[in-house]
Design a protein around this motif. Sequence first.
Motif, PDB file in Angstrom:
ATOM      1  N   LEU A  78       0.575  13.278   5.723  1.00 26.41           N
ATOM      2  CA  LEU A  78      -0.410  13.848   4.787  1.00 26.41           C
ATOM      3  C   LEU A  78       0.251  14.502   3.578  1.00 26.41           C
ATOM      4  O   LEU A  78      -0.430  15.123   2.762  1.00 26.41           O
ATOM      5  CB  LEU A  78      -1.255  14.905   5.541  1.00 26.41           C
ATOM      6  N   HIS A  79       1.579  14.333   3.410  1.00 28.86           N
ATOM      7  CA  HIS A  79       2.288  15.179   2.440  1.00 28.86           C
ATOM      8  C   HIS A  79       1.915  14.917   0.988  1.00 28.86           C
ATOM      9  O   HIS A  79       2.154  15.761   0.133  1.00 28.86           O
ATOM     10  CB  HIS A  79       3.817  15.082   2.641  1.00 28.86           C
ATOM     11  N   ASP A  80       1.332  13.761   0.691  1.00 25.56           N
ATOM     12  CA  ASP A  80       0.947  13.478  -0.698  1.00 25.56           C
ATOM     13  C   ASP A  80      -0.563  13.503  -0.913  1.00 25.56           C
ATOM     14  O   ASP A  80      -1.034  13.215  -2.016  1.00 25.56           O
ATOM     15  CB  ASP A  80       1.501  12.120  -1.128  1.00 25.56           C
ATOM     16  N   VAL A  81      -1.318  13.840   0.114  1.00 21.16           N
ATOM     17  CA  VAL A  81      -2.787  13.780  -0.001  1.00 21.16           C
ATOM     18  C   VAL A  81      -3.309  14.763  -1.049  1.00 21.16           C
ATOM     19  O   VAL A  81      -4.168  14.413  -1.865  1.00 21.16           O
ATOM     20  CB  VAL A  81      -3.439  14.041   1.384  1.00 21.16           C
ATOM     21  N   PRO A 117       0.824  -1.211   0.000  1.00 12.65           N
ATOM     22  CA  PRO A 117       0.000   0.000   0.000  1.00 12.65           C
ATOM     23  C   PRO A 117       0.863   1.269   0.000  1.00 12.65           C
ATOM     24  O   PRO A 117       1.941   1.293   0.611  1.00 12.65           O
ATOM     25  CB  PRO A 117      -0.785  -0.081   1.308  1.00 12.65           C
ATOM     26  N   TYR A 118       0.365   2.307  -0.643  1.00 13.03           N
ATOM     27  CA  TYR A 118       1.100   3.568  -0.698  1.00 13.03           C
ATOM     28  C   TYR A 118       1.381   4.122   0.695  1.00 13.03           C
ATOM     29  O   TYR A 118       2.409   4.773   0.932  1.00 13.03           O
ATOM     30  CB  TYR A 118       0.334   4.607  -1.525  1.00 13.03           C
ATOM     31  N   ALA A 119       0.470   3.855   1.626  1.00  8.88           N
ATOM     32  CA  ALA A 119       0.615   4.389   2.980  1.00  8.88           C
ATOM     33  C   ALA A 119       1.914   3.929   3.656  1.00  8.88           C
ATOM     34  O   ALA A 119       2.372   4.574   4.605  1.00  8.88           O
ATOM     35  CB  ALA A 119      -0.595   4.003   3.826  1.00  8.88           C
ATOM     36  N   VAL A 120       2.505   2.844   3.173  1.00  6.79           N
ATOM     37  CA  VAL A 120       3.803   2.400   3.710  1.00  6.79           C
ATOM     38  C   VAL A 120       4.831   3.526   3.574  1.00  6.79           C
ATOM     39  O   VAL A 120       5.612   3.796   4.494  1.00  6.79           O
ATOM     40  CB  VAL A 120       4.263   1.109   2.979  1.00  6.79           C
ATOM     41  N   HIS A 121       4.835   4.180   2.413  1.00  7.23           N
ATOM     42  CA  HIS A 121       5.769   5.305   2.203  1.00  7.23           C
ATOM     43  C   HIS A 121       5.535   6.406   3.232  1.00  7.23           C
ATOM     44  O   HIS A 121       6.480   6.966   3.789  1.00  7.23           O
ATOM     45  CB  HIS A 121       5.591   5.842   0.780  1.00  7.23           C
ATOM     46  N   LEU A 122       4.282   6.714   3.496  1.00  6.70           N
ATOM     47  CA  LEU A 122       3.962   7.823   4.410  1.00  6.70           C
ATOM     48  C   LEU A 122       4.487   7.535   5.816  1.00  6.70           C
ATOM     49  O   LEU A 122       5.018   8.424   6.485  1.00  6.70           O
ATOM     50  CB  LEU A 122       2.450   8.041   4.435  1.00  6.70           C
ATOM     51  N   THR A 139      13.778   8.860   2.322  1.00  4.66           N
ATOM     52  CA  THR A 139      12.984   7.635   2.214  1.00  4.66           C
ATOM     53  C   THR A 139      12.963   7.094   0.792  1.00  4.66           C
ATOM     54  O   THR A 139      12.962   5.879   0.577  1.00  4.66           O
ATOM     55  CB  THR A 139      11.546   7.946   2.680  1.00  4.66           C
ATOM     56  N   ASN A 140      12.956   7.994  -0.183  1.00  3.50           N
ATOM     57  CA  ASN A 140      12.836   7.574  -1.586  1.00  3.50           C
ATOM     58  C   ASN A 140      14.172   7.178  -2.210  1.00  3.50           C
ATOM     59  O   ASN A 140      14.195   6.786  -3.376  1.00  3.50           O
ATOM     60  CB  ASN A 140      12.187   8.689  -2.412  1.00  3.50           C
ATOM     61  N   LEU A 141      15.261   7.266  -1.470  1.00  7.29           N
ATOM     62  CA  LEU A 141      16.555   6.869  -2.016  1.00  7.29           C
ATOM     63  C   LEU A 141      16.949   5.451  -1.590  1.00  7.29           C
ATOM     64  O   LEU A 141      18.114   5.106  -1.518  1.00  7.29           O
ATOM     65  CB  LEU A 141      17.638   7.897  -1.658  1.00  7.29           C
ATOM     66  N   CYS A 168      13.100  14.508   4.493  1.00 11.01           N
ATOM     67  CA  CYS A 168      12.779  13.158   4.973  1.00 11.01           C
ATOM     68  C   CYS A 168      12.117  12.323   3.883  1.00 11.01           C
ATOM     69  O   CYS A 168      12.352  11.113   3.777  1.00 11.01           O
ATOM     70  CB  CYS A 168      11.893  13.245   6.216  1.00 11.01           C
ATOM     71  N   ASP A 169      11.284  12.957   3.085  1.00 11.25           N
ATOM     72  CA  ASP A 169      10.638  12.282   1.952  1.00 11.25           C
ATOM     73  C   ASP A 169      11.701  11.752   0.986  1.00 11.25           C
ATOM     74  O   ASP A 169      11.676  10.588   0.568  1.00 11.25           O
ATOM     75  CB  ASP A 169       9.716  13.282   1.255  1.00 11.25           C
ATOM     76  N   ARG A 170      12.680  12.584   0.671  1.00  8.12           N
ATOM     77  CA  ARG A 170      13.685  12.157  -0.302  1.00  8.12           C
ATOM     78  C   ARG A 170      14.653  11.128   0.297  1.00  8.12           C
ATOM     79  O   ARG A 170      15.069  10.191  -0.375  1.00  8.12           O
ATOM     80  CB  ARG A 170      14.429  13.377  -0.864  1.00  8.12           C
TER      81      ARG A 170
END
Length: 176
Positions: free
Chosen positions: A62-65, A29-34, A126-128, A122-124
């Motif tokens: 909520l950063h991608d909502v 689920p996408y929520a894993v990223h959040l 996580t995405n690396l 923090c988002d980036r």
Amino acid sequence: MNLQDSYNQAWLFAAGAHAGQTLTASTLPYAVHLAMVANEVMAADREAPVERLAETVQIALLHDVLEDTAVPFEELQTRFGEFVADGARHLSKVLNGQKLPLDTYLQRLATGAPQYAIVKLCDRITNLQPPPSTWARSKIADYHVESQRILDALGHVHGPSAERLRAKIDNYRRYF
Ligand SMILES: [Mn+2]
């Protein structure tokens, strides 16, 4: 509200808003990223205190909502207050139906509340992690460049997070 309750309030709302979405090339689920971004924010606070931590963690959740779901800004305002809603708006790359150029997006983040920029770092971070199997080498290389631009534009807001992102960017070279 304490950190646990404010976390759960935002987590339940975000998980519902993103229901049915998955991570890229994954069944998770996408929520894993959040949750991973929220985890980074809480760890960042232990390295160097983040003011308004509970709300900043909500912004992480909520950063991608606004960018990726039909939830309107006004609903975030009502449920989570102005600071959190404004954070989600700053973190959305789409504003008024238009995708912002990266420079404009980073400029907005650099001039907003520092907490908004911390969530982006923090988002980036996580995405690396290892990139999705579907990404071409050129896309991975572009993502590496973009990550450096994020660090250059926003790294000043939180030293330990900037250091952590710098290390993730260095490590990412192995993927392309
Ligand atoms: Mn994200």
